[in-house]
Design an enzyme around this catalytic site. Structure first.
Site, PDB file in Angstrom:
ATOM      1  N   LYS A   1     -44.109  73.338  56.559  1.00 42.55           N
ATOM      2  CA  LYS A   1     -43.988  71.927  55.951  1.00 42.55           C
ATOM      3  C   LYS A   1     -44.229  71.775  54.588  1.00 42.55           C
ATOM      4  CE  LYS A   1     -46.103  68.069  55.420  1.00 42.55           C
ATOM      5  NZ  LYS A   1     -45.158  67.342  54.346  1.00 42.55           N
TER       6      LYS A   1
ATOM      7  N   GLU B   1     -57.319  76.199  52.976  1.00 39.45           N
ATOM      8  CA  GLU B   1     -57.579  76.318  51.700  1.00 39.45           C
ATOM      9  C   GLU B   1     -57.656  74.786  50.889  1.00 39.45           C
ATOM     10  OE1 GLU B   1     -58.464  79.032  50.546  1.00 39.45           O
ATOM     11  OE2 GLU B   1     -57.612  80.516  52.129  1.00 39.45           O
TER      12      GLU B   1
ATOM     13  N   CYS C   1     -55.856  74.105  42.234  1.00 42.42           N
ATOM     14  CA  CYS C   1     -57.052  74.138  42.958  1.00 42.42           C
ATOM     15  C   CYS C   1     -58.161  74.532  42.264  1.00 42.42           C
ATOM     16  CB  CYS C   1     -56.789  74.711  44.144  1.00 42.42           C
ATOM     17  SG  CYS C   1     -56.198  76.192  44.144  1.00 42.42           S
TER      18      CYS C   1
ATOM     19  N   GLU D   1     -62.870  65.781  42.461  1.00 42.48           N
ATOM     20  CA  GLU D   1     -61.657  66.661  42.175  1.00 42.48           C
ATOM     21  C   GLU D   1     -60.764  65.540  41.698  1.00 42.48           C
ATOM     22  OE1 GLU D   1     -58.835  68.247  45.174  1.00 42.48           O
ATOM     23  OE2 GLU D   1     -58.745  70.371  43.794  1.00 42.48           O
TER      24      GLU D   1
HETATM   25  P1  NAP Z   1     -52.745  66.818  50.334  1.00 46.80           P
HETATM   26  O1  NAP Z   1     -52.477  65.418  50.395  1.00 46.80           O
HETATM   27  O2  NAP Z   1     -53.916  67.246  51.081  1.00 46.80           O
HETATM   28  O3  NAP Z   1     -51.406  67.220  51.290  1.00 46.80           O
HETATM   29  C1  NAP Z   1     -51.089  68.744  51.546  1.00 46.80           C
HETATM   30  C2  NAP Z   1     -50.177  68.782  52.727  1.00 46.80           C
HETATM   31  O4  NAP Z   1     -50.792  68.097  53.819  1.00 46.80           O
HETATM   32  C3  NAP Z   1     -48.831  68.084  52.405  1.00 46.80           C
HETATM   33  O5  NAP Z   1     -47.763  69.017  52.930  1.00 46.80           O
HETATM   34  C4  NAP Z   1     -49.250  66.694  52.958  1.00 46.80           C
HETATM   35  O6  NAP Z   1     -47.823  66.112  53.242  1.00 46.80           O
HETATM   36  C5  NAP Z   1     -49.874  67.098  54.155  1.00 46.80           C
HETATM   37  N1  NAP Z   1     -50.597  65.945  54.888  1.00 46.80           N
HETATM   38  C6  NAP Z   1     -51.003  64.778  54.130  1.00 46.80           C
HETATM   39  N2  NAP Z   1     -51.655  63.968  55.041  1.00 46.80           N
HETATM   40  C7  NAP Z   1     -51.518  64.484  56.306  1.00 46.80           C
HETATM   41  C8  NAP Z   1     -52.007  64.260  57.668  1.00 46.80           C
HETATM   42  N3  NAP Z   1     -52.451  63.170  57.828  1.00 46.80           N
HETATM   43  N4  NAP Z   1     -51.730  64.972  58.683  1.00 46.80           N
HETATM   44  C9  NAP Z   1     -51.053  66.220  58.500  1.00 46.80           C
HETATM   45  N5  NAP Z   1     -50.616  66.801  57.373  1.00 46.80           N
HETATM   46  C10 NAP Z   1     -50.886  65.662  56.321  1.00 46.80           C
HETATM   47  O7  NAP Z   1     -52.723  67.710  49.002  1.00 46.80           O
HETATM   48  P2  NAP Z   1     -51.706  67.768  48.036  1.00 46.80           P
HETATM   49  O8  NAP Z   1     -51.919  66.331  47.096  1.00 46.80           O
HETATM   50  O9  NAP Z   1     -50.384  67.757  48.408  1.00 46.80           O
HETATM   51  O10 NAP Z   1     -52.255  68.662  46.912  1.00 46.80           O
HETATM   52  C11 NAP Z   1     -53.422  68.741  46.477  1.00 46.80           C
HETATM   53  C12 NAP Z   1     -54.659  69.285  46.782  1.00 46.80           C
HETATM   54  O11 NAP Z   1     -54.439  70.758  47.388  1.00 46.80           O
HETATM   55  C13 NAP Z   1     -55.709  69.424  45.968  1.00 46.80           C
HETATM   56  O12 NAP Z   1     -57.009  68.978  46.608  1.00 46.80           O
HETATM   57  C14 NAP Z   1     -55.994  71.003  45.855  1.00 46.80           C
HETATM   58  O13 NAP Z   1     -57.232  71.427  45.401  1.00 46.80           O
HETATM   59  C15 NAP Z   1     -55.457  71.505  47.016  1.00 46.80           C
HETATM   60  N6  NAP Z   1     -54.958  73.058  46.790  1.00 46.80           N
HETATM   61  C16 NAP Z   1     -55.756  74.073  47.229  1.00 46.80           C
HETATM   62  C17 NAP Z   1     -55.411  75.336  47.059  1.00 46.80           C
HETATM   63  C18 NAP Z   1     -56.361  76.464  47.466  1.00 46.80           C
HETATM   64  O14 NAP Z   1     -55.566  77.587  47.770  1.00 46.80           O
HETATM   65  N7  NAP Z   1     -57.505  76.170  47.962  1.00 46.80           N
HETATM   66  C19 NAP Z   1     -54.197  75.376  46.327  1.00 46.80           C
HETATM   67  C20 NAP Z   1     -53.393  74.405  45.992  1.00 46.80           C
HETATM   68  C21 NAP Z   1     -53.940  73.269  46.155  1.00 46.80           C
HETATM   69  P3  NAP Z   1     -47.243  65.064  52.128  1.00 46.80           P
HETATM   70  O15 NAP Z   1     -46.978  65.763  51.081  1.00 46.80           O
HETATM   71  O16 NAP Z   1     -46.247  64.534  52.842  1.00 46.80           O
HETATM   72  O17 NAP Z   1     -48.453  63.952  52.174  1.00 46.80           O
END
Ligand code: NAP
Ligand code: MG
Length: 500
Positions: free
Chosen positions: A192, A268, A302, A401
């Site tokens: 997804k 992650e 991240c 963050e």
């Molecule tokens: P996010 O809002 O947490 O979303 C990540 C994924 O989860 C998306 O596919 C999102 O779908 C889905 N999601 C959102 N709400 C959900 C729920 N209630 N139930 C199930 N799935 C759900 O993160 P983002 O804004 O896309 O990305 C930024 C974050 O990613 C930052 O915090 C960053 O640090 C982290 N990140 C971490 C790494 C690592 O390797 N540690 C690498 C890259 C990024 P939708 O898009 O439809 O909301």
């Protein structure tokens, strides 16, 4: 891509792209059961790029059934690893043929600089999947040390149906970090993508299928987290979810697992990574790396080095060098290969970043550089690189963050204070140390509560090194390397009596 094409060439290539916009389930593109679609936009222009299938629980149901069917039939899971490897390598060859398109899709949907997309994201996506494919037939199982009357086999088997829920900041690469090890170990995958960036994942699914990955083994359900992502998290036939995204959403997956089938969960998550610069550091090198750490990918990274922790005495000299270095990092049209910085992912996120900048000002930090939305005439969501000096680690801008181009500079007295400040955060993803002293480098690296420490650089290692976080930056696993490969397997003991 070793040499970058011209802007004209890139624009022509963009004009020729045909977007895949339906979900990819059981080997074919399909509309959402509901018939609904949602808009994906180019955040550098604010204009719609395409309408994408809006999947929900009904589509997840079909995808999971297909993935389970494929897994149980053994069309992928029972293949000799060398055969999986060959098909995955073919998939990589096809991605190479479509490398430009793969890179451009992320540039268009995420506002990422095209030079990065073509020279980092697309090639590393392919290299990652190739690395895991090549490992597939080079791993041996174990035999336990028993007496001559028994044989204890310790073998690794694929987990089963694995969901991968990923973010938008490195769309193709984050997909690859999951696709590579999940497929190499024989699982069925339901990916997804983030709702802002579905297109490169859909292209990858099509190419995998063309390469011979059997129907049902690699599915993509496009849609929103609260519906599609949640349905995967709660599904009783999903055996594992590998998640990359925010800590906030990561927590939900632990709840989903607890409320459903105790599926394996790997998270992650986010970070607030420190960059420690000691007084004896090579300041030119530290400045160059600190700029890249803080502003690369517009800080939507991240492992973004968003806290610069500088030992007393060198702060002003370092900040002067950083400000000079930033002149080589213009923000602008992401399709122009001359711009190393593009737009924020979407309007709402840009507003969040700008509100953190306001918070920094009201908390009493000293705004040294930037602080504004720029290039509004483009319709895009651009924020200029921003530096706050005089930050204390208790401030919100030092603790939370921001995920944007905002660097907080914190001055410390000595090495001990630098370590204490660096560790004083709920996160523990990455950290850097700059010093001329090998002793200090090792001492500090050992004390830092972070999964990835770089010395005299800002780096995430290579494909052979694991990536993931301590504390609230992660849970129970790592991406990349052979350790990621292994975590998509279950360990089985088979105890055989050899008779008397
Ligand atoms: P996010 O809002 O947490 O979303 C990540 C994924 O989860 C998306 O596919 C999102 O779908 C889905 N999601 C959102 N709400 C959900 C729920 N209630 N139930 C199930 N799935 C759900 O993160 P983002 O804004 O896309 O990305 C930024 C974050 O990613 C930052 O915090 C960053 O640090 C982290 N990140 C971490 C790494 C690592 O390797 N540690 C690498 C890259 C990024 P939708 O898009 O439809 O909301
Ligand atoms: Mg989101």
């Amino acid at each position: 891509m070793s040499t970058l094409p011209s802007k004209e060439h890139i624009e022509k290539a963009v004009g020729q792209i045909q977007f895949d916009t339906d979900a990819f389930i059981d080997g074919k593109f399909v509309k959402a059961v509901s018939g609904k679609t949602f808009a994906t936009e180019n955040p550098a222009t604010g204009r719609e790029l395409a309408q994408v299938a809006e999947c929900d629980a009904a589509d997840v149901e079909i995808a999971v059934a297909a993935a389970k069917r494929a897994f149980e039939a053994g069309v992928w899971s029972d293949l000799p690893p060398s055969e999986r490897k060959e098909i995955m390598l073919k998939f990589c060859d096809l991605m190479e043929e479509h490398e430009m398109e793969l890179g451009l899709l992320d540039c268009l949907e995420a506002g990422k600089p095209v030079a990065d997309c073509l020279q980092i994201d697309a090639p590393e996506t392919i290299a990652c999947i190739r690395w895991h494919a090549e490992a597939a037939d080079k791993l041996y199982d174990h035999i336990s040390p028993t007496g001559s009357e028994n044989l204890g086999l310790i073998t690794r088997e694929p987990v089963g149906v694995v969901g991968a829920v990923i973010p938008w900041n490195f769309p193709a690469q984050m997909a690859a970090w999951k696709i590579g090890p999940i497929l190499a170990t024989g699982n069925s995958l339901i990916l997804k993508p983030a709702e802002q960036t579905s297109l490169s994942a859909l292209l990858m699914a099509r190419l995998a299928s063309e390469a011979g990955v059997p129907d049902g083994v690699f599915n993509v359900v496009t849609g929103f987290g609260e519906t599609t992502g949640k349905a995967l998290g709660l599904h009783m036939d999903v055996d594992m979810v590998a998640f990359t995204g925010s800590t906030e959403v990561g927590r939900y997956f632990l709840q989903y697992a607890a409320e459903s089938n105790l599926k394996r969960i790997i998270l992650e998550c986010g970070g607030k990574s420190p960059q420690i610069v000691l007084a004896d550091a090579d300041l030119d090198n530290a400045a160059e790396n600190a700029v890249s750490a803080a502003f690369w990918n517009m800080g939507e990274n991240c492992s973004c080095g968003s806290r610069l922790i500088v030992e007393k005495g060198v702060k002003d000299a370092l900040l002067e060098k950083i400000t000079a270095e930033l002149k080589a990092w213009p923000t602008g049209d992401p399709l122009d290969p001359g711009n190393p910085l593009g737009s924020m992912i979407e309007k709402g996120h840009m507003e969040k970043v700008l509100s953190y900048i306001e918070t920094g000002k009201s908390e009493g930090a000293n705004l040294l550089l930037g602080g504004n939305r720029i290039l509004t005439e483009t319709g895009g969501y651009f924020v200029e690189p921003t530096i706050f000096d005089g930050v204390t680690n208790q401030m919100k801008i030092a603790q939370e963050e921001i995920f944007g181009p905002v660097l907080s500079v914190i001055e410390v007295e000595n090495e001990q204070e630098a370590i204490a400040v660096a560790n004083d955060t709920p996160y523990g993803l990455a950290a850097s140390v700059y010093t001329a002293s090998l002793d200090s480098a090792h001492r500090i690296a050992r004390k830092l509560r972070a999964g990835n420490v770089s010395v005299n650089c800002f780096a995430e290692g290579d494909m052979g090194t694991p990536f993931g976080g301590y504390k609230q930056s992660g849970f129970s696993g790592r991406d990349k390397s052979i350790f990621a490969h292994e975590q998509y397997t279950e360990m089985k003991t088979t105890w055989i009596s050899l008779g008397k």
